[in-house]
Every structure is written in C-alpha cells, then in structure tokens.
Design an enzyme around this catalytic site. Sequence first.
Site, PDB file in Angstrom:
ATOM      1  N   ARG A  54       2.423   5.986  14.379  1.00 58.31           N
ATOM      2  CA  ARG A  54       1.684   6.172  13.141  1.00 58.31           C
ATOM      3  C   ARG A  54       1.880   7.576  12.575  1.00 58.31           C
ATOM      4  NH1 ARG A  54      -3.158   3.403  12.083  1.00 58.31           N
ATOM      5  NH2 ARG A  54      -3.282   2.999  14.323  1.00 58.31           N
ATOM      6  N   CYS A  83      -6.062 -17.220   0.046  1.00 61.25           N
ATOM      7  CA  CYS A  83      -7.303 -18.005   0.064  1.00 61.25           C
ATOM      8  C   CYS A  83      -8.140 -17.695   1.298  1.00 61.25           C
ATOM      9  CB  CYS A  83      -6.978 -19.488  -0.016  1.00 61.25           C
ATOM     10  SG  CYS A  83      -6.316 -19.976  -1.612  1.00 61.25           S
TER      11      CYS A  83
END
Length: 417
Positions: free
Chosen positions: A278, A345
């Site tokens: 990271r 959705c």
Amino acid sequence: MNLLIDDGNLGLCVEQHPLSAIAERFGTPCYVYSKAAIVDAFEQYRNAFGDRDHLILYAVKANSNIAILKLLADMGSGFDIVSGGELARVLAAGAAPSKIVFSGVGKSVSEIQRALEVGIHCFNVESAPELERLSQLAHAAGKTANISLRVNPDVDAKTHPYISTGLRQDKFGVPHESALDLYRRARELPGLRITGIDCHIGSQLTQTAPFAAALARVLALADAMRADGIEIEHLDLGGGLGIRYQAEEHPPSIADYVRTLVGGMGNRACRIMVEPGRSMVGNAGVLLTRVEYVKPTPDRCFVIVDAAMNDLVRPALYDAWHDIRPVMRATAGEERLCQVVGPVCESGDFIGRDRMLNVAASDLLAVMSAGAYGMSMSSNYNSRPRAAEVMVDGDRAHLIRERETIDDLFAHESFLP
C-alpha cells in the site's frame, strides 16, 4: 510526492497529463497511476535503509499490473507473492527468483512445485502441515527450500479487523510460543534450510509502536533459536505501513518506519526484509469516474457514477474512506451533501458517503488513494467489464491494461451439450 496538480483550465492532472484527456481517450471508469509517485516511494525505502543490508519485497497483492511489476523489477525490487499466479506475473515482469518470497496460508502442491523449480529466495511457512508438505515436495524433487516461519506475535496492529493479521485469533502464521519447537522440527526434516523469521501484523498501520512491539518478540525468538543452535540470515518484518487517506490522518513516514526497524535491531547484523505494498502504490493512483445522474430525493442527494463496488470494493468491504474530487472546478452552483454511489444492485454499492460536492451529470470525479487494493480486488459482479488501467509518465499517458469488453465476460463459458 503530490500525485495531483490542479492546472486551472485543464483541471486535475496526474503529473503533467490532464485527467479529462485520459477520460476522453480511454473512457471511464479508469485507474490512473503516476510512474513518478511509484518511483519516489521505492526510492524513499531504498534511501531510508542506506548502507544497511536489506531487501525490499513489493507486496504484489496490492496492485499486480505487470507494468508496475516491471517498473519495480527494473529498479531492483524483490517481490512478496501469495499465489502461483503472482509468481507467474513477477517472472514475466523480469523479477529475479532470488528476490522472491512466497507467503500465504494455503500454498498448493502445484504452487510449491513451481516455486521450487524456479528457485525462489524463501518460503514463508505458515503452519506445521505446510512445513511437512514443503519438505516432502522439496526432497522428492531433489531441491532444498529456504524457509522462514511466519510467526504470529499476538500484537494488536490497531487497524480494521479484516486487515489485522498478527493477533492470536487470526489465521496467519504460527503462534509465537510454539515457533521454536516448529523450527526444531524443520531442522530435522529433509529438503529444508532455515534462513530466517517472518512476521506481518496487519495493514494500514498509522503508528510505529506495533511494529516495534512485534520486532521485540521476533528478536526474542531469534535469541532463543541461537541458543538452541539455529542461526538465521534474515528477518522478514512484513509490510503494513499506512498511507494518508484523509487530511487528519498522519501515518509515519517511510523514513520513520525504517528507522524504527533498524533502531530496534540494535547491533544485530542479519538482513532486514520488508514487504511494502500500500505504501508503495496506494497514493500513486486514482480511480477516474464519470457522473451518470444526480438524483435528489426528500432525504438525500445521490450522485450516481459509472464506477461501482466491483471496481473499488474497499468502501463496501471495509467502510474505507477515499477522498473524492471533481476533475474540473464548477462554474456555478453550490456544494451540497451527496452520497456517491455506483450502478450495482446492492445498497452497499457506494464510493463515498456524505460528501460535499457541486457536480452535475457528465462531470468527472477522481477517487483518490486508489492505487492499492483497487484494481487488484475488482470483479465482474453484475456482469460489468473491469476498468482500463493507464500509467502517466510526465506528459504522456500509456494504456497498461485494456478495458474488458462484454464479450470477454463469457468468452470462457459454454452451453451444456
């Protein structure tokens, strides 16, 4: 270094290239990376260690695009891998097998065999059954596998529970108190050579104290091993250094992190290995997305964009916070409280909650700090093609991964006969 530059009429730029031009050329959603930012992060690590014997092992899972791997390999980086697929990627990118370590709790027979075949630097062994399997496979192949045990020091990394890896209840590593006995077992098994100790306590750490505490436990184990006649050549102290996602966050600098490790080693001469992921690429990338609709309701205003949780799952998975910035300054209107959501959705499909924005349909947004665990965790949920990836080098933009097509989604599927 500062990834984005606000260039007035051109809007936000990565290095010297406008994000609006990237959207026009490559479409959205699109991951955009800065070559200079990645190079700068690697050089910060290298400079912080100076003449101290060390090996930087980029954690491939953070972002596995082969162009990024090639860039790092050319600078001399090693690689921390967790699968056979990642091994194939780093080899294709030109990595030296002598700079590859293999971590992960579930290494398969075929993955171990391939790693033995190419002669990787070290296996970070995470359980007694894995140790036995590795011994059997190495002995059968007439190979000797360099090993370290991943030791779980039971140190609280004070991070999100899903990315904490060094507590007693976590699946990773072997318990600190049983590690010496397992090293004794490794000493007796054929096909193995003990070379080090491995430790990794979590990701997105914003303090140096947990690193220091874990190092102290690892050094105590090293002393006990030495007293038992087991010498080591390296300490692999993992990764986990956090980055700045929000303005009020102040994680340690790379230099402070390395200083903590080197200082904690005292006069011990063994090599230090670290596995940054990271902190190497996180703030080197943005997710570029376009507003499809602005949908005001009696309770909330939804900004519906073309990026979704399949493109960037961190907000839905970790409730992670990413700064969201308009690419172009608005010329009229006022900011209002918005929910930035995608078209998937799921009610959990959001990019950012409660953001003050002044945007309209077709505007571009830059989702910041998306270089790590963005594209590498993306999926095809809702049969959505995965995004394109672009690397900016100065004023030039290079496509480093084509956008998937609809046909790609079912190209490997087939009807029943």
